[in-house]
Enzyme design. Sequence first.
Site, mmCIF file in Angstrom:
data_model
loop_
_atom_site.group_PDB
_atom_site.id
_atom_site.type_symbol
_atom_site.label_atom_id
_atom_site.label_comp_id
_atom_site.label_asym_id
_atom_site.label_seq_id
_atom_site.Cartn_x
_atom_site.Cartn_y
_atom_site.Cartn_z
ATOM 1 N N ASP A 1 0.849 -1.186 0.000
ATOM 2 C CA ASP A 1 0.000 0.000 0.000
ATOM 3 C C ASP A 1 0.889 1.242 0.000
ATOM 4 O O ASP A 1 2.013 1.219 0.501
ATOM 5 C CB ASP A 1 -0.885 0.026 1.247
ATOM 6 C CG ASP A 1 -1.712 -1.234 1.391
ATOM 7 O OD1 ASP A 1 -2.492 -1.531 0.482
ATOM 8 O OD2 ASP A 1 -1.561 -1.924 2.422
ATOM 9 N N ASP B 1 -1.756 -2.663 -4.584
ATOM 10 C CA ASP B 1 -2.615 -2.996 -3.454
ATOM 11 C C ASP B 1 -3.436 -1.745 -3.129
ATOM 12 O O ASP B 1 -3.997 -1.141 -4.032
ATOM 13 C CB ASP B 1 -1.773 -3.490 -2.276
ATOM 14 C CG ASP B 1 -2.600 -4.289 -1.270
ATOM 15 O OD1 ASP B 1 -3.819 -4.433 -1.472
ATOM 16 O OD2 ASP B 1 -2.040 -4.763 -0.270
ATOM 17 N N ASP C 1 -4.395 1.869 3.967
ATOM 18 C CA ASP C 1 -5.056 0.847 4.770
ATOM 19 C C ASP C 1 -4.862 1.159 6.244
ATOM 20 O O ASP C 1 -3.780 1.600 6.672
ATOM 21 C CB ASP C 1 -4.498 -0.546 4.452
ATOM 22 C CG ASP C 1 -5.100 -1.132 3.178
ATOM 23 O OD1 ASP C 1 -5.871 -0.424 2.498
ATOM 24 O OD2 ASP C 1 -4.797 -2.292 2.860
ATOM 25 N N ARG D 1 -13.983 0.721 -2.297
ATOM 26 C CA ARG D 1 -13.331 0.890 -1.000
ATOM 27 C C ARG D 1 -12.950 2.339 -0.723
ATOM 28 O O ARG D 1 -11.786 2.689 -0.658
ATOM 29 C CB ARG D 1 -12.095 -0.010 -0.881
ATOM 30 C CG ARG D 1 -12.394 -1.484 -0.992
ATOM 31 C CD ARG D 1 -11.152 -2.312 -0.738
ATOM 32 N NE ARG D 1 -11.406 -3.735 -0.957
ATOM 33 C CZ ARG D 1 -10.507 -4.699 -0.804
ATOM 34 N NH1 ARG D 1 -9.273 -4.377 -0.445
ATOM 35 N NH2 ARG D 1 -10.822 -5.960 -1.016
#
Length: 428
Positions: free
Chosen positions: A208, A247, A251, A306
């Site tokens: 990420d 990715d 996060d 997301r």
Amino acid sequence: MVAVTCTALVLAVTGTAAAQPRHHHADPGRQVLAAQDGWASYGAGTTGGARADAAHVHTVRTWDAFKAALAADGDAPKIIRVSGTIDADGPGCGSFAVPGYDFDTYLKTYAPETWGRDRDLSAEPEDSPEGLRRASQARQDAYVKAYVPANTTIVGVGEDAGFKGASLQIKDVDNVIVRNLSFESPLDCFPQWDPTDTADGNWNSEYDSAVVHGATHVWMDHNTFTDGDHPDSALPHYYGRIFEQHDGELDIVKGADYVTASWNVFEDHDKTILIGNSDSASTAAVDRGHLKVTFHHNLFADLVERAPRVRFGQVDSYNNHFVAGADYGYSYGIGMESQLVAEHNAFTLPSGVGAGRVLKKWKEAPVTAADNYVNGRRTDLIAVHNTEVPDETLRSGAGWTPVLRTHVDSPRAVPAVVDHGAGAGRLR
């Protein structure tokens, strides 16, 4: 766990465009998060490296210098000023490959017509193509990840500061500020093939752009996250599946808490922000009662999904602008035991994309979604979702009322306010 009850003060919504909040100091590196500005202001608040003395203020222009500055003097307050764009990609993918690794051999060995689709590659030995891939990925992992210590502010200098291919790890520390930086997503050189991931298999990648892992009091402000020169549309396909080398962009996982993400741009990405990374019992034991995150005045543009997807957390998302593109899937993912409050946001959807797609139900969990506007019209997101997707009925009422907010804009003003003020290079 912090109790924020339904009887708590409900903040007023004004009809005027907000000025960006003041944070007590003219020098962006010395600025601290304002009181009441989201979950990161809870308790002692978030000050990052604002108290750093002159010896702990660093200006860096290279990846090695940046990592050295992070490592210097432990948890002493420090300010790291990033000048220009720092390339964390290193000398290229070939430099990370271990002796013997060959991608063509990997493709031949694990082709579905040879390997099948009913077993993954986890049992493959170290000297197998998969074992050599794992070793190569470990070398890239060590290079592209940078670990941020407690009491640190990382701030871009001017309008063009940032990173290409970096993975910022804010892990098991407290009190971090990251501001005014552009992040071009890392490109995983060695994605893993998993034949058992969906009926058709999938390529799964690491890295990420930023990870908040078990950390507390983190403020992400005026950053831009993008795939840059390597959008998914430019990636190849193998075994009939996209060779996914990205990715997430941000996060927040593993019991992280008290995070505010404000005035950022998240754009041109697929799986953008994950809050809580698993439904498993072991993950629930860590995440339940944590993952308290605020998103406000962010621009989410041309994303697939997301923004964020939520498990477990008390997440407050207000005054954000969501601009959907051709590949739009959904914005808010309602996951395991999530307690999402999504209010006073604006959504710009193209023709043919129904407002029922804004919310996506993954697990049974109530959500509060009030005073949101879609294409300039006030829209009950839960009602329209339940009408358009009747087999995934959502319940209203997240069970808590956010109180850690500063100024709340009218959602009608949000597109102009956010589009003008969010992202790197726009600090005021």
